[in-house]
Design a protein around this motif. Structure first.
Motif, mmCIF file in Angstrom:
data_model
loop_
_atom_site.group_PDB
_atom_site.id
_atom_site.type_symbol
_atom_site.label_atom_id
_atom_site.label_comp_id
_atom_site.label_asym_id
_atom_site.label_seq_id
_atom_site.Cartn_x
_atom_site.Cartn_y
_atom_site.Cartn_z
ATOM 1 N N LEU A 1 7.271 -12.799 -8.198
ATOM 2 C CA LEU A 1 6.318 -11.832 -8.715
ATOM 3 C C LEU A 1 6.339 -10.541 -7.899
ATOM 4 C CD1 LEU A 1 3.316 -14.172 -9.557
ATOM 5 C CD2 LEU A 1 4.646 -12.833 -11.182
ATOM 6 N N PHE A 2 6.437 -10.679 -6.586
ATOM 7 C CA PHE A 2 6.490 -9.485 -5.747
ATOM 8 C C PHE A 2 7.768 -8.701 -6.013
ATOM 9 C CE2 PHE A 2 7.497 -7.142 -1.874
ATOM 10 C CZ PHE A 2 6.325 -6.427 -1.702
ATOM 11 N N GLN A 3 8.886 -9.404 -6.183
ATOM 12 C CA GLN A 3 10.153 -8.734 -6.477
ATOM 13 C C GLN A 3 10.064 -7.977 -7.800
ATOM 14 O OE1 GLN A 3 13.512 -11.363 -6.577
ATOM 15 N NE2 GLN A 3 14.995 -9.731 -6.948
ATOM 16 N N SER A 4 9.417 -8.571 -8.784
ATOM 17 C CA SER A 4 9.262 -7.922 -10.080
ATOM 18 C C SER A 4 8.409 -6.664 -9.958
ATOM 19 C CB SER A 4 8.625 -8.884 -11.085
ATOM 20 O OG SER A 4 9.452 -10.009 -11.290
ATOM 21 N N CYS A 5 7.318 -6.765 -9.171
ATOM 22 C CA CYS A 5 6.465 -5.595 -8.961
ATOM 23 C C CYS A 5 7.231 -4.487 -8.259
ATOM 24 C CB CYS A 5 5.241 -5.994 -8.141
ATOM 25 S SG CYS A 5 4.126 -4.626 -7.747
ATOM 26 N N LEU A 6 8.027 -4.866 -7.262
ATOM 27 C CA LEU A 6 8.752 -3.889 -6.463
ATOM 28 C C LEU A 6 9.794 -3.138 -7.282
ATOM 29 C CD1 LEU A 6 8.304 -3.215 -3.500
ATOM 30 C CD2 LEU A 6 10.284 -4.628 -2.934
ATOM 31 N N SER A 7 10.234 -3.731 -8.375
ATOM 32 C CA SER A 7 11.209 -3.052 -9.226
ATOM 33 C C SER A 7 10.578 -1.916 -10.018
ATOM 34 C CB SER A 7 11.845 -4.060 -10.199
ATOM 35 O OG SER A 7 10.882 -4.524 -11.139
ATOM 36 N N GLU A 8 9.242 -1.887 -10.063
ATOM 37 C CA GLU A 8 8.548 -0.874 -10.852
ATOM 38 C C GLU A 8 7.644 0.028 -10.031
ATOM 39 O OE1 GLU A 8 6.361 -2.846 -13.900
ATOM 40 O OE2 GLU A 8 8.136 -3.617 -14.920
ATOM 41 N N ARG A 9 7.208 -0.437 -8.835
ATOM 42 C CA ARG A 9 6.194 0.290 -8.084
ATOM 43 C C ARG A 9 6.628 0.473 -6.634
ATOM 44 N NH1 ARG A 9 0.509 -0.775 -10.258
ATOM 45 N NH2 ARG A 9 0.815 -1.616 -12.344
ATOM 46 N N SER A 10 5.833 1.257 -5.911
ATOM 47 C CA SER A 10 6.096 1.455 -4.491
ATOM 48 C C SER A 10 5.671 0.218 -3.709
ATOM 49 C CB SER A 10 5.318 2.674 -3.977
ATOM 50 O OG SER A 10 3.922 2.395 -3.949
ATOM 51 N N LEU A 11 6.110 0.143 -2.456
ATOM 52 C CA LEU A 11 5.772 -0.996 -1.607
ATOM 53 C C LEU A 11 4.264 -1.061 -1.364
ATOM 54 C CD1 LEU A 11 6.941 -3.320 0.078
ATOM 55 C CD2 LEU A 11 7.086 -1.742 2.003
ATOM 56 N N ARG A 12 3.635 0.075 -1.069
ATOM 57 C CA ARG A 12 2.191 0.107 -0.841
ATOM 58 C C ARG A 12 1.434 -0.311 -2.090
ATOM 59 N NH1 ARG A 12 -0.594 4.076 -0.372
ATOM 60 N NH2 ARG A 12 -2.269 3.261 0.932
ATOM 61 N N SER A 13 1.899 0.148 -3.234
ATOM 62 C CA SER A 13 1.228 -0.194 -4.485
ATOM 63 C C SER A 13 1.241 -1.696 -4.711
ATOM 64 C CB SER A 13 1.892 0.516 -5.659
ATOM 65 O OG SER A 13 1.316 0.121 -6.883
ATOM 66 N N CYS A 14 2.366 -2.344 -4.436
ATOM 67 C CA CYS A 14 2.452 -3.799 -4.618
ATOM 68 C C CYS A 14 1.614 -4.534 -3.578
ATOM 69 C CB CYS A 14 3.909 -4.252 -4.547
ATOM 70 S SG CYS A 14 4.929 -3.672 -5.934
ATOM 71 N N ALA A 15 1.544 -4.016 -2.360
ATOM 72 C CA ALA A 15 0.766 -4.668 -1.308
ATOM 73 C C ALA A 15 -0.727 -4.656 -1.629
ATOM 74 C CB ALA A 15 1.017 -3.987 0.035
ATOM 75 N N TYR A 16 -1.185 -3.608 -2.315
ATOM 76 C CA TYR A 16 -2.604 -3.479 -2.641
ATOM 77 C C TYR A 16 -2.929 -3.843 -4.085
ATOM 78 C CZ TYR A 16 -3.504 -0.921 1.738
ATOM 79 O OH TYR A 16 -3.647 -0.564 3.056
ATOM 80 N N ASN A 17 -1.929 -4.173 -4.891
ATOM 81 C CA ASN A 17 -2.128 -4.362 -6.324
ATOM 82 C C ASN A 17 -2.984 -5.591 -6.623
ATOM 83 O OD1 ASN A 17 -1.148 -5.555 -9.114
ATOM 84 N ND2 ASN A 17 -0.721 -3.359 -9.140
ATOM 85 N N THR A 18 -4.117 -5.375 -7.283
ATOM 86 C CA THR A 18 -5.055 -6.463 -7.566
ATOM 87 C C THR A 18 -4.498 -7.452 -8.572
ATOM 88 O OG1 THR A 18 -6.935 -5.021 -7.094
ATOM 89 C CG2 THR A 18 -7.378 -6.994 -8.393
ATOM 90 N N SER A 19 -3.867 -6.957 -9.628
ATOM 91 C CA SER A 19 -3.320 -7.852 -10.652
ATOM 92 C C SER A 19 -2.244 -8.751 -10.070
ATOM 93 C CB SER A 19 -2.750 -7.034 -11.815
ATOM 94 O OG SER A 19 -3.763 -6.293 -12.454
ATOM 95 N N LEU A 20 -1.406 -8.194 -9.225
ATOM 96 C CA LEU A 20 -0.374 -8.998 -8.577
ATOM 97 C C LEU A 20 -0.998 -10.019 -7.642
ATOM 98 C CD1 LEU A 20 2.582 -9.604 -7.900
ATOM 99 C CD2 LEU A 20 2.483 -7.772 -6.183
ATOM 100 N N SER A 21 -2.011 -9.602 -6.893
ATOM 101 C CA SER A 21 -2.696 -10.515 -5.977
ATOM 102 C C SER A 21 -3.309 -11.687 -6.732
ATOM 103 C CB SER A 21 -3.777 -9.759 -5.203
ATOM 104 O OG SER A 21 -4.553 -10.647 -4.420
ATOM 105 N N ASN A 22 -3.912 -11.410 -7.874
ATOM 106 C CA ASN A 22 -4.528 -12.474 -8.671
ATOM 107 C C ASN A 22 -3.499 -13.389 -9.305
ATOM 108 O OD1 ASN A 22 -7.052 -11.486 -8.047
ATOM 109 N ND2 ASN A 22 -7.259 -10.306 -9.938
#
Length: 530
Positions: A395-416
């Motif tokens: 999931l983190f790899q998928s997020c990183l393909s679309e967003r910045s590293l900081r955005s994925c680290a703080y992303n609520t939807s990804l965290s949930n």
């Protein structure tokens, strides 16, 4: 306090699971189920004769075609490793991976996740421009009441940030009657009973008005979870110069001041800043006694702070303060911003620029395993943990393909969506954000491994001699929050899981070690956690 760590040792100290979203129900859900299995026992020779040859041939051809299609798909999966290729990131549709022991065995070949490529991407995205700190007026504009209650300057004679606030209510008024912490927390209700009794005699009089002493924490233990913050909190509480708040983790800066207690429960009720300050009244009363004892009795000197220095300090230890800024995604659902506009440290720095920050960290893989064991209550196993780690990495790899590293680290939807809190181990991302508002000299970063090996070597305690009794209590106190017996019986995580987590966290750890100028934060030779 400095940014450098204490001497590193060798032995460490010994809510959050999320299930996959269910598949949508069909339109016929709730009706009498249709039988879909084929009953070969009832297919006798007599029945076969009644079926036309054309239908039999058609059935056999269809069956053959079905097997051919299945075989081709299986061969394709084996060749491409399709089962472990993450889909494009979508906040509400987590990736699906095999479950159980089969998943642990298959996914031991972690190259199917292409870890080398993922580590390379993380390394390249770690070199980013520091965030733009919001303007002071924008920070104040989010909560004008907060900044009207807390003054810009504190008493110079007190180590903790304290000030006198006019008390205009009647003496018969219960100062804690509407405190939300007291209404929800039995332990604080008990403390309030004591505070309420002694409250009138702690009021100071000047110019025909009554004043109460208010204090903020002198230091904040801000994180991380499962890194020994509880043990540090209660050990420091034994020091005679430290007077803590009466609740270890108020979670005020990150959640309760916005009206959230648990995000899954939605908005509850706002905890005003006055409720937060009440938590430190026990410390304020101790500080007041110190001021009164050192003063000449001139009430004017009490209000202005022109008295001898009082070295009593207070603090709090909410392990969410360093990383949890999810509230902004709940408050601003209509925004298209991919990164959090305000962080908790923006507000702490605005009201208290001289605050001292303590951060306790441990090997991030061990932290994650401890987090899993502590918060997951049932059906725990090393195989289940492995499965959840693989899914979270995907999931983190998928997020990183679309967003910045900081955005994925703080992303609520990804965290949930992640079944384990993988992002909490990206320590350097959060630390760099704290360094945008606080000076490095104000932040003390410790390793749990060093703290557990030798508490005396860690430069944490206030200066000053200790009695033999206090020193013995500090250094011999049993460790807090040690692993439960049933969890210890599970043993260490699978070698495949440990290797995957080590490789995943490597670029984060190397960057952290560089920022802190301390190679111990590589955790390259970290022993197994307890």
């Amino acid at each position: 306090m400095s940014l450098s760590d204490c001497k590193h040792g060798s032995s460490p100290q010994t809510d959050h699971t999320y299930s996959l979203h269910s598949l949508p129900l069909s339109k016929d859900s709730g009706k009498t189920p249709t039988r879909t299995s084929f009953d070969f026992k009832r297919l006798s020779l007599t029945n076969l004769r009644s079926v036309s040859k054309v239908k039999v041939v058609s059935f056999l051809m269809g069956l053959t075609l079905m097997f051919l299609i299945m075989a081709s798909h299986i061969l394709t999966w084996d060749r491409k490793g399709l089962l472990l290729t993450p889909p494009p990131f979508h906040p509400l549709r987590p990736a699906v991976v095999p479950t159980g022991k089969a998943a642990a065995e298959v996914s031991s070949e972690i190259n199917l996740i292409d870890v080398k490529l993922l580590v390379k991407i993380i390394g390249s995205k770690l070199e980013y421009t520091p965030r733009k700190v919001p303007d002071e007026k924008d920070v104040v504009g989010t909560n004008s009441h907060l900044f009207s209650v807390i003054p810009r300057h504190f008493l110079p004679s007190v180590k903790s940030p304290c000030w006198y606030e006019e008390f205009s209510d009647e003496l018969s008024t219960d100062p804690y009657g509407r405190n939300h912490y007291a209404l929800r927390t039995k332990s604080f209700r008990t403390v309030c009973d004591r505070l309420r009794t002694s409250f009138p005699r702690h009021l100071q009089h000047s110019g025909g008005k009554r004043f109460r002493l208010r204090c903020l924490p002198f230091f904040y233990i801000v994180g991380q979870p499962k890194c020994g913050t509880t043990d540090l909190f209660y050990r420091l509480l034994l020091h005679p110069e430290v007077k803590f708040n009466t609740i270890k983790e108020p979670h005020w800066w990150t959640r309760k001041r916005f009206g959230y207690i648990r995000f899954k429960d939605g908005f509850q009720e706002t905890f005003p800043v006055e409720d937060y300050l009440d938590l430190f009244d026990l410390a304020a009363h101790n500080i007041q006694e110190g001021i009164s004892g050192n003063s000449s009795g001139d009430h004017r000197s009490l209000i202005t702070g022109d008295a001898q220095t009082v070295d009593v300090s207070t603090g709090e230890a909410s392990a969410s303060t360093m990383w949890d800024n999810q509230v902004w995604s709940y408050l601003h659902t209509d925004t298209e911003e991919t990164e959090t506009p305000f962080l908790a440290q923006d507000f702490i720095h605005r009201v208290q620029p001289g605050a001292k920050i303590i951060i306790m960290l441990r090997d991030p893989g061990e932290r994650l395993y401890s987090d899993y064991l502590y918060f997951k209550m049932a059906n725990k196993s090393t195989e289940d943990f492995h499965h959840k780690v693989v899914e979270s990495v995907q999931l983190f790899q998928s997020c990183l393909s679309e967003r910045s590293l900081r955005s994925c680290a703080y992303n609520t939807s990804l965290s949930n969506a992640m079944p384990v809190r993988l992002h909490l181990g990206m320590y350097v991302v959060f630390l760099l954000d704290w360094l945008t508002v606080f000076q490095s000299e104000q932040i003390l970063v410790l390793r749990l491994e060093d703290y557990a090996a030798n508490f005396k070597d860690c430069d944490i305690l206030p200066a000053g001699p200790l009695s033999e009794q206090v020193e013995a209590a500090l250094y011999r106190r049993p460790k807090s929050n040690t692993r439960r017996t049933a969890d210890r019986n599970l043993g260490h995580m699978l070698p495949a899981t440990s290797d995957l987590l080590r490789r995943f966290h490597q670029p984060f750890n190397h960057k952290l070690a560089s920022v802190l100028d301390n190679k111990a934060f590589h955790w390259s030779n970290a022993p197994e956690g307890a």
